[in-house]
Motif scaffolding. Structure first.
Motif, PDB file in Angstrom:
ATOM      1  N   CYS A 166       0.837  -1.201   0.000  1.00 31.52           N
ATOM      2  CA  CYS A 166       0.000   0.000   0.000  1.00 31.52           C
ATOM      3  C   CYS A 166       0.873   1.252   0.000  1.00 31.52           C
ATOM      4  N   ASP A 219     -11.327  -0.710  -7.137  1.00 23.20           N
ATOM      5  CA  ASP A 219     -10.339  -0.092  -8.017  1.00 23.20           C
ATOM      6  C   ASP A 219     -10.958   1.020  -8.850  1.00 23.20           C
ATOM      7  N   LEU A 261     -11.439   0.320   2.134  1.00 24.56           N
ATOM      8  CA  LEU A 261     -12.102   1.202   3.094  1.00 24.56           C
ATOM      9  C   LEU A 261     -12.788   0.346   4.151  1.00 24.56           C
ATOM     10  N   GLU A 287      -9.058   4.463   5.419  1.00 27.84           N
ATOM     11  CA  GLU A 287      -8.837   4.346   3.977  1.00 27.84           C
ATOM     12  C   GLU A 287      -7.393   3.935   3.750  1.00 27.84           C
ATOM     13  N   VAL A 288      -7.193   2.824   3.040  1.00 21.40           N
ATOM     14  CA  VAL A 288      -5.855   2.374   2.679  1.00 21.40           C
ATOM     15  C   VAL A 288      -5.750   2.419   1.162  1.00 21.40           C
ATOM     16  N   VAL A 289      -4.821   3.210   0.648  1.00 22.42           N
ATOM     17  CA  VAL A 289      -4.604   3.274  -0.799  1.00 22.42           C
ATOM     18  C   VAL A 289      -3.605   2.184  -1.169  1.00 22.42           C
ATOM     19  N   ILE A 318      -7.584   4.561  -8.701  1.00 31.66           N
ATOM     20  CA  ILE A 318      -6.918   4.316  -7.423  1.00 31.66           C
ATOM     21  C   ILE A 318      -7.565   3.116  -6.745  1.00 31.66           C
ATOM     22  N   LYS A 319      -6.749   2.156  -6.338  1.00 30.42           N
ATOM     23  CA  LYS A 319      -7.240   0.970  -5.649  1.00 30.42           C
ATOM     24  C   LYS A 319      -7.251   1.237  -4.145  1.00 30.42           C
ATOM     25  N   ARG A 320      -8.402   0.986  -3.529  1.00 28.90           N
ATOM     26  CA  ARG A 320      -8.560   1.329  -2.116  1.00 28.90           C
ATOM     27  C   ARG A 320      -9.193   0.193  -1.333  1.00 28.90           C
ATOM     28  N   ALA A 340      -2.063   5.029   4.507  1.00 35.47           N
ATOM     29  CA  ALA A 340      -3.361   4.822   5.163  1.00 35.47           C
ATOM     30  C   ALA A 340      -3.719   6.096   5.911  1.00 35.47           C
TER      31      ALA A 340
END
Length: 317
Positions: free
Chosen positions: A70, A185, A203, A103-105, A199-201, A73
């Motif tokens: 990641c 995504d 949540l 939220e983690v990208v 952006i892949k996340r 966050a």
């Protein structure tokens, strides 16, 4: 009347300080497990001095980076607005619970798909309001999940692997603290132009329980599980080639509109360049002598005629 107004003002001030102090105490309690988990998972947490930063008297934020699978966050600890009587009444009336939103990208190289588990009472709003859910995912049945939640799945392959992470057991546990989880995504809101980032996340929303030893322990375990999922998605979720092709095709279909928008903007930009060039050329013609102008007009007529012939030839082909 003045006495009542003074009494009300004193009461509001006293409530503000009491509510703010109470939230500060609770923030201190919850900062410990949050800081412990973040520091165990990230190389950089906050500004180095403290983990949670106050955004308001009832809201605290955190940021962490430096971790595999990641980019960063960020989180939002939402406490009850005890310092504000009106907001407090609204929270109590709406049954708003204290919670931690994370939220983690994710890194670009992890598998891309849309997945969510939300409370049943929120499912219609989620399906209506989130572009990624309404566009790519459908409600799916799963007998391992409790009846109080709704599963949104885009790809059975990805969904099956995610639930095998232990997520199904966490969600099925008694008084589960993990209220919502999204892996996506695609954007949550419909893009307004083709220039948007994919952006892949991940949540997650975790309900904050009572500040007891058991409650803090369970909260810590669920928070740890969220970051375990980051590793699981990055290392264990492997989509079959046919699943990857199907997901890519779904995105191509959904984003056709944006491809058309991009082509239209390209054509408009080209038309503007040609119009500016023509205008500049005509301005130069105005400065020519009559004899030069006649020669230019004849040359321009032949040029326009050639363009028309080329257009007709292309149409015939």
């Amino acid at each position: 009347m003045e006495v009542l107004m003074i009494a009300a003002a004193v009461g509001l001030v006293a409530n503000y300080f009491y509510g703010s102090r109470k939230n500060a105490e609770l923030a201190s309690v919850w900062e410990r497990p949050i800081a412990d988990v973040l520091q165990a998972n990230f190389s950089t947490v906050g500004d180095g001095s403290r983990t949670l930063e106050w955004d308001s008297a009832a809201d605290l934020l955190f940021y962490a980076s430096g971790r595999r699978h990641c980019k960063y966050a960020q989180g939002h600890l939402m406490l009850t607005a005890r310092q504000d009587p009106i907001a407090l009444i609204n929270d109590l009336t709406a049954n708003n619970q204290e919670k931690l939103q994370i939220e983690v990208v994710l890194n670009d190289d992890v598998a891309g798909f849309v997945f969510a588990v939300v409370p049943r009472k929120r499912s219609k709003a989620v399906n209506r309001d989130r572009y990624d859910i309404s566009t790519f995912a459908k409600v799916a049945a799963n007998d391992k999940l409790p009846s109080g939640v709704v599963l949104f799945s885009e790809n059975a392959d990805a969904t099956g692997q995610l639930l095998e992470s232990g997520l199904d057991k966490v969600l099925a546990s008694e008084n589960c603290l993990l209220q919502e989880i999204f892996v996506s995504d695609s954007p949550a809101e419909k893009p307004e132009s083709h220039e948007f980032k994919h952006i892949k996340r991940l949540l997650a929303t975790i309900r904050v329980p009572g500040a007891t030893e058991a409650g803090i322990k369970e909260f810590r375990e669920v928070l740890e599980f969220v970051f375990y999922l980051v590793d699981y998605i990055g290392e264990a979720v492997r989509l079959r080639p046919e699943s990857t092709k199907k997901l890519a095709k779904a995105r191509d279909e959904a984003f056709k509109e944006f491809a058309r928008m991009a082509e239209q903007e390209k054509q408009e930009a080209l038309a503007k360049v040609l119009a500016d060039k023509r205008r500049a050329e005509l301005e130069e013609v105005e400065k020519m002598s009559p004899d030069q102008r006649r020669k230019w007009e004849e040359k321009d007529r032949k040029r326009q005629l050639k363009k028309e012939q080329n257009k007709r030839t292309r149409r015939v082909k």
